[in-house]
Design a protein around this motif. Sequence first.
Motif, PDB file in Angstrom:
ATOM      1  N   VAL A  71       0.854  -1.186   0.000  1.00  0.00           N
ATOM      2  CA  VAL A  71       0.000   0.000   0.000  1.00  0.00           C
ATOM      3  C   VAL A  71       0.888   1.233   0.000  1.00  0.00           C
ATOM      4  CG1 VAL A  71      -1.767   1.325   1.222  1.00  0.00           C
ATOM      5  CG2 VAL A  71      -1.845  -1.175   1.272  1.00  0.00           C
ATOM      6  N   TRP A  72       0.640   2.125  -0.934  1.00  0.00           N
ATOM      7  CA  TRP A  72       1.317   3.412  -0.971  1.00  0.00           C
ATOM      8  C   TRP A  72       0.241   4.482  -0.940  1.00  0.00           C
ATOM      9  CZ3 TRP A  72       5.521   5.005  -5.124  1.00  0.00           C
ATOM     10  CH2 TRP A  72       6.202   6.130  -4.664  1.00  0.00           C
ATOM     11  N   ALA A  73       0.107   5.147   0.200  1.00  0.00           N
ATOM     12  CA  ALA A  73      -0.899   6.189   0.373  1.00  0.00           C
ATOM     13  C   ALA A  73      -0.291   7.550   0.056  1.00  0.00           C
ATOM     14  CB  ALA A  73      -1.442   6.170   1.801  1.00  0.00           C
ATOM     15  N   PHE A  74      -1.132   8.452  -0.474  1.00  0.00           N
ATOM     16  CA  PHE A  74      -0.679   9.794  -0.827  1.00  0.00           C
ATOM     17  C   PHE A  74      -1.579  10.822  -0.152  1.00  0.00           C
ATOM     18  CE2 PHE A  74       0.832   7.042  -4.152  1.00  0.00           C
ATOM     19  CZ  PHE A  74       2.106   7.514  -4.428  1.00  0.00           C
ATOM     20  N   GLN A  75      -0.939  11.888   0.328  1.00  0.00           N
ATOM     21  CA  GLN A  75      -1.673  12.879   1.115  1.00  0.00           C
ATOM     22  C   GLN A  75      -1.002  14.239   0.968  1.00  0.00           C
ATOM     23  OE1 GLN A  75      -4.532  12.446   3.054  1.00  0.00           O
ATOM     24  NE2 GLN A  75      -4.379  14.677   3.093  1.00  0.00           N
ATOM     25  N   ASN A  76      -1.796  15.303   0.961  1.00  0.00           N
ATOM     26  CA  ASN A  76      -1.262  16.655   1.010  1.00  0.00           C
ATOM     27  C   ASN A  76      -1.269  17.154   2.443  1.00  0.00           C
ATOM     28  OD1 ASN A  76      -0.642  17.386  -1.771  1.00  0.00           O
ATOM     29  ND2 ASN A  76      -2.834  17.104  -2.127  1.00  0.00           N
ATOM     30  N   ASN A 113      -1.538  20.057   3.883  1.00  0.00           N
ATOM     31  CA  ASN A 113      -2.486  21.069   4.328  1.00  0.00           C
ATOM     32  C   ASN A 113      -3.942  20.700   4.044  1.00  0.00           C
ATOM     33  OD1 ASN A 113      -2.459  21.309   1.583  1.00  0.00           O
ATOM     34  ND2 ASN A 113      -1.927  23.485   1.515  1.00  0.00           N
ATOM     35  N   ASP A 114      -4.199  19.423   3.802  1.00  0.00           N
ATOM     36  CA  ASP A 114      -5.557  18.993   3.446  1.00  0.00           C
ATOM     37  C   ASP A 114      -6.179  18.220   4.603  1.00  0.00           C
ATOM     38  OD1 ASP A 114      -7.840  18.601   1.987  1.00  0.00           O
ATOM     39  OD2 ASP A 114      -7.054  16.911   0.842  1.00  0.00           O
ATOM     40  N   GLN A 115      -6.893  18.923   5.451  1.00  0.00           N
ATOM     41  CA  GLN A 115      -7.611  18.309   6.561  1.00  0.00           C
ATOM     42  C   GLN A 115      -9.094  18.200   6.199  1.00  0.00           C
ATOM     43  OE1 GLN A 115      -6.388  16.712   8.842  1.00  0.00           O
ATOM     44  NE2 GLN A 115      -5.149  17.830  10.311  1.00  0.00           N
ATOM     45  N   PRO A 116      -9.828  17.189   6.684  1.00  0.00           N
ATOM     46  CA  PRO A 116      -9.420  16.181   7.669  1.00  0.00           C
ATOM     47  C   PRO A 116      -8.758  14.942   7.059  1.00  0.00           C
ATOM     48  CG  PRO A 116     -11.726  15.895   7.175  1.00  0.00           C
ATOM     49  CD  PRO A 116     -11.265  17.085   6.352  1.00  0.00           C
ATOM     50  N   TYR A 117      -8.493  14.985   5.745  1.00  0.00           N
ATOM     51  CA  TYR A 117      -8.003  13.790   5.058  1.00  0.00           C
ATOM     52  C   TYR A 117      -6.652  13.348   5.597  1.00  0.00           C
ATOM     53  CZ  TYR A 117     -11.758  15.214   1.985  1.00  0.00           C
ATOM     54  OH  TYR A 117     -12.988  15.579   1.500  1.00  0.00           O
ATOM     55  N   ARG A 118      -5.821  14.318   6.030  1.00  0.00           N
ATOM     56  CA  ARG A 118      -4.525  13.951   6.601  1.00  0.00           C
ATOM     57  C   ARG A 118      -4.707  13.083   7.849  1.00  0.00           C
ATOM     58  NH1 ARG A 118      -1.083  18.894   8.405  1.00  0.00           N
ATOM     59  NH2 ARG A 118      -2.186  18.591  10.386  1.00  0.00           N
ATOM     60  N   ASP A 119      -5.687  13.432   8.670  1.00  0.00           N
ATOM     61  CA  ASP A 119      -5.943  12.626   9.859  1.00  0.00           C
ATOM     62  C   ASP A 119      -6.532  11.267   9.499  1.00  0.00           C
ATOM     63  OD1 ASP A 119      -4.974  14.604  11.478  1.00  0.00           O
ATOM     64  OD2 ASP A 119      -6.934  15.416  12.008  1.00  0.00           O
ATOM     65  N   PHE A 120      -7.349  11.234   8.438  1.00  0.00           N
ATOM     66  CA  PHE A 120      -7.893   9.945   7.994  1.00  0.00           C
ATOM     67  C   PHE A 120      -6.756   8.993   7.619  1.00  0.00           C
ATOM     68  CE2 PHE A 120     -11.980  12.156   6.328  1.00  0.00           C
ATOM     69  CZ  PHE A 120     -12.514  12.146   7.599  1.00  0.00           C
ATOM     70  N   THR A 173       7.116  21.002   6.608  1.00  0.00           N
ATOM     71  CA  THR A 173       6.239  21.109   5.433  1.00  0.00           C
ATOM     72  C   THR A 173       7.006  21.590   4.221  1.00  0.00           C
ATOM     73  OG1 THR A 173       5.623  23.354   6.068  1.00  0.00           O
ATOM     74  CG2 THR A 173       4.206  21.563   6.850  1.00  0.00           C
ATOM     75  N   ALA A 174       8.312  21.783   4.348  1.00  0.00           N
ATOM     76  CA  ALA A 174       9.132  22.244   3.234  1.00  0.00           C
ATOM     77  C   ALA A 174       9.552  21.056   2.381  1.00  0.00           C
ATOM     78  CB  ALA A 174      10.355  22.993   3.753  1.00  0.00           C
ATOM     79  N   GLY A 175       8.875  20.871   1.260  1.00  0.00           N
ATOM     80  CA  GLY A 175       9.201  19.758   0.384  1.00  0.00           C
ATOM     81  C   GLY A 175       8.348  18.538   0.659  1.00  0.00           C
ATOM     82  N   ASP A 176       8.428  17.568  -0.260  1.00  0.00           N
ATOM     83  CA  ASP A 176       7.665  16.336  -0.139  1.00  0.00           C
ATOM     84  C   ASP A 176       8.461  15.317   0.674  1.00  0.00           C
ATOM     85  OD1 ASP A 176       5.894  17.600  -1.846  1.00  0.00           O
ATOM     86  OD2 ASP A 176       6.750  16.659  -3.639  1.00  0.00           O
ATOM     87  N   ALA A 193       3.976  18.629   0.092  1.00  0.00           N
ATOM     88  CA  ALA A 193       4.060  19.860   0.868  1.00  0.00           C
ATOM     89  C   ALA A 193       2.835  20.741   0.691  1.00  0.00           C
ATOM     90  CB  ALA A 193       5.315  20.639   0.481  1.00  0.00           C
ATOM     91  N   GLY A 194       2.191  20.684  -0.446  1.00  0.00           N
ATOM     92  CA  GLY A 194       1.027  21.525  -0.698  1.00  0.00           C
ATOM     93  C   GLY A 194       0.201  20.985  -1.830  1.00  0.00           C
ATOM     94  N   GLY A 195      -0.790  21.754  -2.239  1.00  0.00           N
ATOM     95  CA  GLY A 195      -1.599  21.342  -3.373  1.00  0.00           C
ATOM     96  C   GLY A 195      -3.046  21.114  -3.045  1.00  0.00           C
ATOM     97  N   GLY A 196      -3.403  21.172  -1.768  1.00  0.00           N
ATOM     98  CA  GLY A 196      -4.801  21.008  -1.403  1.00  0.00           C
ATOM     99  C   GLY A 196      -5.314  19.604  -1.680  1.00  0.00           C
ATOM    100  N   HIS A 197      -6.612  19.508  -1.929  1.00  0.00           N
ATOM    101  CA  HIS A 197      -7.262  18.223  -2.197  1.00  0.00           C
ATOM    102  C   HIS A 197      -7.016  17.874  -3.663  1.00  0.00           C
ATOM    103  CE1 HIS A 197      -9.733  15.052  -0.710  1.00  0.00           C
ATOM    104  NE2 HIS A 197     -10.706  15.256  -1.579  1.00  0.00           N
ATOM    105  N   ASN A 198      -5.992  17.068  -3.907  1.00  0.00           N
ATOM    106  CA  ASN A 198      -5.432  16.952  -5.250  1.00  0.00           C
ATOM    107  C   ASN A 198      -5.035  15.509  -5.528  1.00  0.00           C
ATOM    108  OD1 ASN A 198      -3.364  16.962  -7.361  1.00  0.00           O
ATOM    109  ND2 ASN A 198      -3.386  19.186  -7.182  1.00  0.00           N
ATOM    110  N   TRP A 199      -5.403  15.005  -6.704  1.00  0.00           N
ATOM    111  CA  TRP A 199      -5.043  13.633  -7.073  1.00  0.00           C
ATOM    112  C   TRP A 199      -3.875  13.559  -8.044  1.00  0.00           C
ATOM    113  CZ3 TRP A 199      -5.405  12.057 -12.217  1.00  0.00           C
ATOM    114  CH2 TRP A 199      -6.104  12.921 -13.080  1.00  0.00           C
TER     115      TRP A 199
END
Length: 588
Positions: free
Chosen positions: A199-204, A206-213, A240-243, A274-280
């Motif tokens: 499993v490789w999960a991806f997350q931004n 600054n995107d809450q609550p998905y980061r906590d999920f 948060t500086a960089g991926d 590091a950023g990008g919001g709710h983004n796929w």
Amino acid sequence: MPHHLRRSLAACCLIGSAAAAENTVEYVRLDAVPAPAMGYGYWLPAGFSATTATYPVMVHLGGTGERGDGKTQLGLVLNNGPLNLLKNPNAQNQAFREFFAKHPFIVVQPQLLSADGGWAYPSPASGKLHTLINQDLDAKFPGRIDHQRVWLSGFSLGGGGVWLYSQLYASEIAASMPIEGAASSGSSQSLERFIGLPVWAFQNFNDQPYRDFTGSWLKNIVARWQGAAPTDPYANFPSTAGDHSAGYRMASGYVWSDGLVAPGADVPAMTMFAGGGHNWTQAMLPTASWQWLVTQNLANRPFRAGLVVDNFDPARTSKTGNWQLEAPPLNSPASQLAFLDNGHLGSSGAQFTFSPVIPASGTYQVQLRWTTPATNPAATRNSAVPVDITSPTGTATVTVNQQQNGATWVTLGQYRFAAGGACAITLRTAGLTSAVSADAVRLLPVDVLAVDGLSPIDGPAAGGTVVTLIGSGFGAGTAVSFGSAPATVTAVTATTITCAAPALPAGRCPITVTRDGAAYTRFGAYTAIGTGAHSRLIQMSPLPGPRWWEADPPFTAMAPNLATQTQSITGWSNQTAVITVAPASAIQ
């Protein structure tokens, strides 16, 4: 559906009787004949109709905005995912399109019905998706689906669906890639299924609550694995500086490193952008994620943590009689995780059957789990519940006392099962006068034949390289072949085999181990190096290294038999990487 039944079904069908549309989006509506379990869009790679070969399948689940009626609204599935990348040939998507041309697979994007809401129980969506993957696609493309390479991805609501579907059917998918998953994890025992599932999960960030999920899945899966309190995967997040990417290590928990780093541990890993919001697109545009995904093969994954079947798994359980959900018991955070037969059973004869699908022949330890009631278990649980264990050799019966040992795994014994063969664990209630809990079963492999790895992974095509295989289920009489060529076995223990590689054609080949009629194949395991045909890639940056790459496109600048040196090289989408190579002639 077991793989042997799929093959039988395919044999009865005319393969390629009509040319299928390729390199374009096609749709199968819910009102098609025959009707699928879910409406879906799909894309067949170029050359699909010119061959009868099987293809891997990428199943992508869309978000809330992609839901619809499965008919006239199917076009919504193009909003994100690989179909979006394939249908829009712009510069941003070119890297993926080039990769897809070299590594073709079938893309399927089903539409979640608006009426079904989401993927969490008691929604029927996961059961419908299971039918789509295991029956409808076989009917649509008979004999063409490689069920050893079914990959699952999803975004937002669909990312949550990836987590939830994987929790049910981890033993049937080769890898999962949840992106910004909109579902939180509980602490259910079914989380143990994730151990060993790539499993490789991806997350931004600054995107809450998905980061906590996403964090809830990572920490609770580890907690189930270790039997300890959850560890926050974000506790030592660098900045948060960089991926950054996190992989789990037993001694130090989740360890973060810079950039996109593919999973390498036995539990799910993640990349935090590091950023990008709710983004796929951040997860799907980089070819690093696809390079990882296409190497995942179910046949290469022994289930060290065992197979878990929960009582709410619609495809792996069946019941007769009046089984109901009980109030939340002790040690169980959610009521849907525990069925309870309603009150005094008398002579009703209710039964509950768990039916695991056996991935590999061998001996398994069978375990049963029941819940602990909130009060007075002696008065509300039966002390002599008959449990039937059905295997290819027959049916054995064990009696368990459910007034004790609730919310733990209770061993029923060891039994030998065959891959895809008979396996059922049935709780019977006829004649009992107090309630019975049917929570879950787990099968732990004892001597299942499997190859986990080998060293070295390459050698001259002329043969003679001494190779050590590491795995389980080995013993006297074990035979090894590289491709179709037998190897000379010189030493065998229960977990290692030493053998000499035979002469082989240049290129990659599978390794097959056989013993007592059982066979296990690790695909693409060994590379035979022909004179002047390959160079050894020692390091690649910024792509993860060290790793191997054969001297063929897209790395067209990598000539065979290069001297050991560091150079820049152009790869996918004109991206430049710095590599260090050694000549094939230097490999002895």
